[in-house]
Design a protein around this motif. Structure first.
Motif, PDB file in Angstrom:
ATOM      1  N   VAL A 162       0.473  -1.209   0.023  1.00  0.00           N
ATOM      2  CA  VAL A 162       0.071  -0.071   0.295  1.00  0.00           C
ATOM      3  C   VAL A 162       0.645   1.202   0.205  1.00  0.00           C
ATOM      4  CG1 VAL A 162      -1.178   1.574   1.440  1.00  0.00           C
ATOM      5  CG2 VAL A 162      -1.922  -0.825   0.729  1.00  0.00           C
ATOM      6  N   CYS A 163       1.397   0.905   0.672  1.00  0.00           N
ATOM      7  CA  CYS A 163       3.128   2.331   0.808  1.00  0.00           C
ATOM      8  C   CYS A 163       3.470   2.451  -0.834  1.00  0.00           C
ATOM      9  CB  CYS A 163       3.793   2.103   1.615  1.00  0.00           C
ATOM     10  SG  CYS A 163       3.330   2.751   3.413  1.00  0.00           S
ATOM     11  N   ALA A 164       4.122   1.031  -1.584  1.00  0.00           N
ATOM     12  CA  ALA A 164       4.552   1.285  -2.956  1.00  0.00           C
ATOM     13  C   ALA A 164       3.758   1.762  -3.695  1.00  0.00           C
ATOM     14  CB  ALA A 164       5.062  -0.284  -3.319  1.00  0.00           C
ATOM     15  N   VAL A 165       1.776   1.653  -3.219  1.00  0.00           N
ATOM     16  CA  VAL A 165       1.305   2.040  -5.062  1.00  0.00           C
ATOM     17  C   VAL A 165       1.039   3.548  -4.418  1.00  0.00           C
ATOM     18  CG1 VAL A 165      -0.826   1.730  -5.064  1.00  0.00           C
ATOM     19  CG2 VAL A 165      -0.014  -0.241  -4.880  1.00  0.00           C
ATOM     20  N   SER A 166       1.063   4.559  -3.465  1.00  0.00           N
ATOM     21  CA  SER A 166       0.393   5.760  -2.828  1.00  0.00           C
ATOM     22  C   SER A 166       2.038   6.819  -2.876  1.00  0.00           C
ATOM     23  CB  SER A 166       0.813   5.374  -1.273  1.00  0.00           C
ATOM     24  OG  SER A 166      -0.302   5.136  -0.572  1.00  0.00           O
ATOM     25  N   LEU A 167       3.176   5.750  -3.552  1.00  0.00           N
ATOM     26  CA  LEU A 167       4.639   6.280  -4.023  1.00  0.00           C
ATOM     27  C   LEU A 167       4.033   6.418  -5.168  1.00  0.00           C
ATOM     28  CD1 LEU A 167       7.438   7.206  -3.889  1.00  0.00           C
ATOM     29  CD2 LEU A 167       8.171   5.486  -3.553  1.00  0.00           C
ATOM     30  N   TYR A 168       4.190   5.509  -5.793  1.00  0.00           N
ATOM     31  CA  TYR A 168       3.334   5.262  -6.968  1.00  0.00           C
ATOM     32  C   TYR A 168       2.048   6.201  -7.791  1.00  0.00           C
ATOM     33  CZ  TYR A 168       1.157   4.215 -11.862  1.00  0.00           C
ATOM     34  OH  TYR A 168       0.147   3.913 -12.842  1.00  0.00           O
ATOM     35  N   ARG A 169       1.035   6.357  -7.065  1.00  0.00           N
ATOM     36  CA  ARG A 169       0.260   7.792  -7.124  1.00  0.00           C
ATOM     37  C   ARG A 169       1.316   8.630  -7.376  1.00  0.00           C
ATOM     38  NH1 ARG A 169      -5.359   5.392  -4.216  1.00  0.00           N
ATOM     39  NH2 ARG A 169      -5.789   6.953  -5.246  1.00  0.00           N
ATOM     40  N   ASP A 170       1.824   9.053  -5.807  1.00  0.00           N
ATOM     41  CA  ASP A 170       2.495  10.584  -5.838  1.00  0.00           C
ATOM     42  C   ASP A 170       2.985  11.321  -7.092  1.00  0.00           C
ATOM     43  OD1 ASP A 170       0.639  11.081  -3.731  1.00  0.00           O
ATOM     44  OD2 ASP A 170       2.905  10.187  -1.934  1.00  0.00           O
ATOM     45  N   LEU A 171       3.507   9.459  -7.511  1.00  0.00           N
ATOM     46  CA  LEU A 171       4.567  10.121  -8.456  1.00  0.00           C
ATOM     47  C   LEU A 171       4.039   9.883  -9.666  1.00  0.00           C
ATOM     48  CD1 LEU A 171       7.545   7.951  -7.959  1.00  0.00           C
ATOM     49  CD2 LEU A 171       7.426  10.382  -7.771  1.00  0.00           C
ATOM     50  N   LEU A 172       3.061   9.569 -10.284  1.00  0.00           N
ATOM     51  CA  LEU A 172       2.050   9.318 -11.009  1.00  0.00           C
ATOM     52  C   LEU A 172       2.181  11.246 -11.574  1.00  0.00           C
ATOM     53  CD1 LEU A 172       1.283   8.001 -13.836  1.00  0.00           C
ATOM     54  CD2 LEU A 172      -0.687   7.868 -12.275  1.00  0.00           C
ATOM     55  N   GLU A 173       1.200  11.787  -9.971  1.00  0.00           N
ATOM     56  CA  GLU A 173       0.331  13.119  -9.925  1.00  0.00           C
ATOM     57  C   GLU A 173       1.945  14.013 -10.377  1.00  0.00           C
ATOM     58  OE1 GLU A 173      -0.417  13.715  -6.482  1.00  0.00           O
ATOM     59  OE2 GLU A 173      -3.047  12.369  -6.850  1.00  0.00           O
ATOM     60  N   ILE A 174       2.617  13.789  -9.573  1.00  0.00           N
ATOM     61  CA  ILE A 174       4.294  14.971 -10.345  1.00  0.00           C
ATOM     62  C   ILE A 174       4.176  14.140 -12.642  1.00  0.00           C
ATOM     63  CG2 ILE A 174       6.558  14.980 -10.103  1.00  0.00           C
ATOM     64  CD1 ILE A 174       6.549  14.164  -6.781  1.00  0.00           C
ATOM     65  N   GLU A 175       4.345  13.709 -13.209  1.00  0.00           N
ATOM     66  CA  GLU A 175       4.561  12.845 -14.038  1.00  0.00           C
ATOM     67  C   GLU A 175       4.155  13.860 -14.657  1.00  0.00           C
ATOM     68  OE1 GLU A 175       5.174   9.342 -15.187  1.00  0.00           O
ATOM     69  OE2 GLU A 175       7.344   9.409 -14.046  1.00  0.00           O
ATOM     70  N   LEU A 176       2.450  14.038 -14.452  1.00  0.00           N
ATOM     71  CA  LEU A 176       1.105  14.659 -15.478  1.00  0.00           C
ATOM     72  C   LEU A 176       0.989  15.653 -15.164  1.00  0.00           C
ATOM     73  CD1 LEU A 176      -1.838  11.872 -14.400  1.00  0.00           C
ATOM     74  CD2 LEU A 176      -0.265  12.252 -17.143  1.00  0.00           C
TER      75      LEU A 176
END
Length: 178
Positions: free
Chosen positions: A154-168
């Motif tokens: 769940v922590c890694a998924v949250s990191l993925y979503r945060d990084l995806l928001e930064i990329e977008l």
């Protein structure tokens, strides 16, 4: 998130999201810590398996110390070769996550997500096997390890979503700090 695939958008709201990794670190620092710990764990698994497989005296000592491995039915080589496989898995997936966390690339977190989910499922399977062998203490250990793996997933998924928001949208303020 208009550029993410529809399948991800459909299930994204169902996946829990945490604000801090390990309850006190921001997501980027937590992702870096998880990946560094995974690299260390992978190296330890590899070192242990290489040591036992290539040092015959250590192999014989392992057989003498562990009564469960003294049975003729058990194949100790298979145990340490699977440990070597797990070491490579930890090393590779954690290396990808470390690179993705450092370079702010969300797609490098995928291998870690798959690896840690595989590890949690494997721990559940081993815990279930131990229940049928009537060894409840070891089964509890496997299930506790699986619960920890699910939390780290769940922590890694949250990191993925945060990084995806930064990329977008690189200019949009997010929860992940630099």
């Amino acid at each position: 998130m208009a550029s993410t695939p529809r399948a991800i958008q459909k299930y994204e709201s169902n996946i829990p999201r945490v604000g801090n990794c390990c309850f006190c670190f921001d997501m980027n620092a937590g992702g870096t810590m998880m990946s560094v710990f995974g690299v260390i764990t992978g190296c330890a698994y590899l070192a242990r398996s290489f040591y036992v497989l290539y040092n015959p005296h250590a192999f014989e000592k392992t057989l003498e110390e562990d009564d469960a491995l003294n049975n003729d039915d058990d194949n100790i080589w298979l145990v340490y070769i699977s440990l070597m496989f797990c070491g490579f898995l930890f090393l590779i997936t954690s290396g990808f996550m470390l690179y993705g966390s450092a370079k702010r690339m969300s797609h490098h977190v995928y291998p870690f997500l798959i690896g840690i989910l595989f590890s949690a499922v494997w721990a559940i399977i081993l815990g279930t096997i131990e229940i049928f062998d009537s060894d409840m203490l070891i089964a509890f250990g496997y299930f506790a390890f699986a619960a920890l793996q699910v939390y780290l997933w769940v922590c890694a998924v949250s990191l993925y979503r945060d990084l995806l928001e930064i990329e977008l949208d690189p200019n949009k303020p997010t929860r992940t700090t630099v």
